[in-house]
Design a protein around this motif. Sequence first.
Motif, PDB file in Angstrom:
ATOM      1  N   GLN A 157      -4.676   9.065  -3.024  1.00 28.54           N
ATOM      2  CA  GLN A 157      -3.842   9.813  -3.954  1.00 28.54           C
ATOM      3  C   GLN A 157      -2.544   9.019  -4.072  1.00 28.54           C
ATOM      4  N   ILE A 158      -2.171   8.678  -5.294  1.00 22.92           N
ATOM      5  CA  ILE A 158      -0.973   7.874  -5.522  1.00 22.92           C
ATOM      6  C   ILE A 158      -0.050   8.647  -6.451  1.00 22.92           C
ATOM      7  N   SER A 159       1.110   8.981  -5.921  1.00 23.98           N
ATOM      8  CA  SER A 159       2.127   9.692  -6.704  1.00 23.98           C
ATOM      9  C   SER A 159       3.326   8.776  -6.872  1.00 23.98           C
ATOM     10  N   ILE A 160       3.816   8.704  -8.100  1.00 23.68           N
ATOM     11  CA  ILE A 160       4.950   7.838  -8.405  1.00 23.68           C
ATOM     12  C   ILE A 160       6.014   8.694  -9.075  1.00 23.68           C
ATOM     13  N   GLN A 161       7.194   8.696  -8.472  1.00 24.76           N
ATOM     14  CA  GLN A 161       8.285   9.480  -9.039  1.00 24.76           C
ATOM     15  C   GLN A 161       9.606   8.847  -8.653  1.00 24.76           C
ATOM     16  N   ASP A 162      10.472   8.688  -9.656  1.00 26.58           N
ATOM     17  CA  ASP A 162      11.809   8.118  -9.459  1.00 26.58           C
ATOM     18  C   ASP A 162      11.757   6.769  -8.745  1.00 26.58           C
ATOM     19  N   GLY A 163      10.745   5.968  -9.068  1.00 28.08           N
ATOM     20  CA  GLY A 163      10.628   4.633  -8.499  1.00 28.08           C
ATOM     21  C   GLY A 163      10.027   4.584  -7.114  1.00 28.08           C
ATOM     22  N   SER A 164       9.761   5.716  -6.506  1.00 29.25           N
ATOM     23  CA  SER A 164       9.130   5.758  -5.189  1.00 29.25           C
ATOM     24  C   SER A 164       7.636   6.010  -5.352  1.00 29.25           C
ATOM     25  N   ILE A 165       6.860   5.390  -4.488  1.00 26.99           N
ATOM     26  CA  ILE A 165       5.410   5.497  -4.552  1.00 26.99           C
ATOM     27  C   ILE A 165       4.927   6.104  -3.244  1.00 26.99           C
ATOM     28  N   TYR A 166       4.096   7.119  -3.360  1.00 22.29           N
ATOM     29  CA  TYR A 166       3.519   7.777  -2.192  1.00 22.29           C
ATOM     30  C   TYR A 166       2.009   7.584  -2.266  1.00 22.29           C
ATOM     31  N   VAL A 167       1.461   6.895  -1.271  1.00 25.41           N
ATOM     32  CA  VAL A 167       0.022   6.645  -1.218  1.00 25.41           C
ATOM     33  C   VAL A 167      -0.508   7.392  -0.004  1.00 25.41           C
ATOM     34  N   SER A 168      -1.506   8.247  -0.231  1.00 25.75           N
ATOM     35  CA  SER A 168      -2.024   9.013   0.893  1.00 25.75           C
ATOM     36  C   SER A 168      -3.546   9.072   0.868  1.00 25.75           C
ATOM     37  N   THR A 169      -4.084   9.227   2.073  1.00 24.57           N
ATOM     38  CA  THR A 169      -5.502   9.468   2.280  1.00 24.57           C
ATOM     39  C   THR A 169      -5.602  10.836   2.956  1.00 24.57           C
ATOM     40  N   ALA A 170      -6.792  11.212   3.371  1.00 31.65           N
ATOM     41  CA  ALA A 170      -6.954  12.490   4.059  1.00 31.65           C
ATOM     42  C   ALA A 170      -6.231  12.510   5.404  1.00 31.65           C
ATOM     43  N   SER A 171      -5.997  11.322   5.990  1.00 31.32           N
ATOM     44  CA  SER A 171      -5.436  11.284   7.342  1.00 31.32           C
ATOM     45  C   SER A 171      -4.092  10.569   7.486  1.00 31.32           C
ATOM     46  N   ALA A 172      -3.631   9.883   6.445  1.00 29.99           N
ATOM     47  CA  ALA A 172      -2.386   9.117   6.578  1.00 29.99           C
ATOM     48  C   ALA A 172      -1.697   8.983   5.229  1.00 29.99           C
ATOM     49  N   SER A 173      -0.417   8.617   5.286  1.00 34.28           N
ATOM     50  CA  SER A 173       0.307   8.372   4.039  1.00 34.28           C
ATOM     51  C   SER A 173       1.358   7.292   4.254  1.00 34.28           C
ATOM     52  N   VAL A 174       1.715   6.651   3.148  1.00 34.77           N
ATOM     53  CA  VAL A 174       2.698   5.581   3.164  1.00 34.77           C
ATOM     54  C   VAL A 174       3.647   5.797   1.993  1.00 34.77           C
ATOM     55  N   GLU A 175       4.932   5.590   2.241  1.00 34.35           N
ATOM     56  CA  GLU A 175       5.926   5.651   1.172  1.00 34.35           C
ATOM     57  C   GLU A 175       6.397   4.231   0.896  1.00 34.35           C
ATOM     58  N   ILE A 176       6.392   3.858  -0.391  1.00 36.09           N
ATOM     59  CA  ILE A 176       6.738   2.497  -0.790  1.00 36.09           C
ATOM     60  C   ILE A 176       7.895   2.548  -1.778  1.00 36.09           C
ATOM     61  N   HIS A 177       8.874   1.659  -1.550  1.00 36.45           N
ATOM     62  CA  HIS A 177      10.032   1.572  -2.443  1.00 36.45           C
ATOM     63  C   HIS A 177      10.144   0.134  -2.940  1.00 36.45           C
ATOM     64  N   PRO A 178       9.486  -0.199  -4.054  1.00 41.55           N
ATOM     65  CA  PRO A 178       9.581  -1.564  -4.585  1.00 41.55           C
ATOM     66  C   PRO A 178      11.015  -1.903  -4.973  1.00 41.55           C
ATOM     67  N   VAL A 179      11.371  -3.159  -4.786  1.00 48.08           N
ATOM     68  CA  VAL A 179      12.698  -3.652  -5.138  1.00 48.08           C
ATOM     69  C   VAL A 179      12.546  -4.571  -6.335  1.00 48.08           C
ATOM     70  N   ALA A 180      13.268  -4.268  -7.416  1.00 47.67           N
ATOM     71  CA  ALA A 180      13.204  -5.106  -8.629  1.00 47.67           C
ATOM     72  C   ALA A 180      14.068  -6.339  -8.404  1.00 47.67           C
ATOM     73  N   LEU A 181      13.428  -7.508  -8.354  1.00 48.16           N
ATOM     74  CA  LEU A 181      14.166  -8.768  -8.248  1.00 48.16           C
ATOM     75  C   LEU A 181      14.551  -9.278  -9.628  1.00 48.16           C
ATOM     76  N   LYS A 182      13.704  -8.985 -10.619  1.00 49.74           N
ATOM     77  CA  LYS A 182      13.974  -9.355 -11.999  1.00 49.74           C
ATOM     78  C   LYS A 182      13.299  -8.324 -12.900  1.00 49.74           C
ATOM     79  N   ALA A 183      14.062  -7.733 -13.771  1.00 49.40           N
ATOM     80  CA  ALA A 183      13.496  -6.759 -14.715  1.00 49.40           C
ATOM     81  C   ALA A 183      13.140  -7.455 -16.020  1.00 49.40           C
ATOM     82  N   ALA A 184      12.062  -7.033 -16.630  1.00 56.89           N
ATOM     83  CA  ALA A 184      11.673  -7.558 -17.939  1.00 56.89           C
ATOM     84  C   ALA A 184      12.570  -6.943 -19.011  1.00 56.89           C
ATOM     85  N   ALA A 185      12.876  -7.741 -20.012  1.00 60.52           N
ATOM     86  CA  ALA A 185      13.659  -7.215 -21.147  1.00 60.52           C
ATOM     87  C   ALA A 185      12.788  -6.259 -21.935  1.00 60.52           C
TER      88      ALA A 185
END
Length: 186
Positions: A157-185
């Motif tokens: 299950q992958i939820s994305i909100q306000d730039g934060s990503i939450y990836v979870s399975t039935a037994s575990a979850s991970v929170e990911i905060h990507p850092v923009a090094l270069k934004a596309a125009a």
Amino acid sequence: MALKATIHKAQLQIADMDRHVYGDHALTIARHPSETDERMMIRVLAYALNVTADDHNGRLEFTKGLSDVDEPDLWQLDLTGEVQHWIDLGQPDERRLMKAHGRARCVSVYSFASSTPVWWAGIENKLTRAPRLAVWQIPAEQSQALAALAERSMQLQISIQDGSIYVSTASASVEIHPVALKAAAE
């Protein structure tokens, strides 16, 4: 005798509130013998972050990736075969990125190694002529935690909100905060 790819199956339930993209996706992932769980899971993450709500401009697909140096890890081709989105992982050199920029409407890179700041410092100034290029850093400890979720058969299950990503399975979850090094125009 050449080693064969290992097949992984992933059922993704994506809820991207930032882009208003929602859906279930069944993925078959051919993992190259030299590919790590971490890299494979970053490919799955890149898919979730870039899949579109519809296929009007083509479908996002995994490519041969490590098996073919002329293809990215993922791409979206329109119905005429033109590359709409080129997605690379890791730390590609500036020549590869400029070549991709010339072929695609948009290019994204997801770097996940702890050496990303060193790599980026070396090529950042060489990419000023690439306005359609976006470069993201996935912090190494977060990508390694994501790798721990890898299985031959996965339900994510992958939820994305306000730039934060939450990836979870039935037994575990991970929170990911990507850092923009270069934004596309835009």
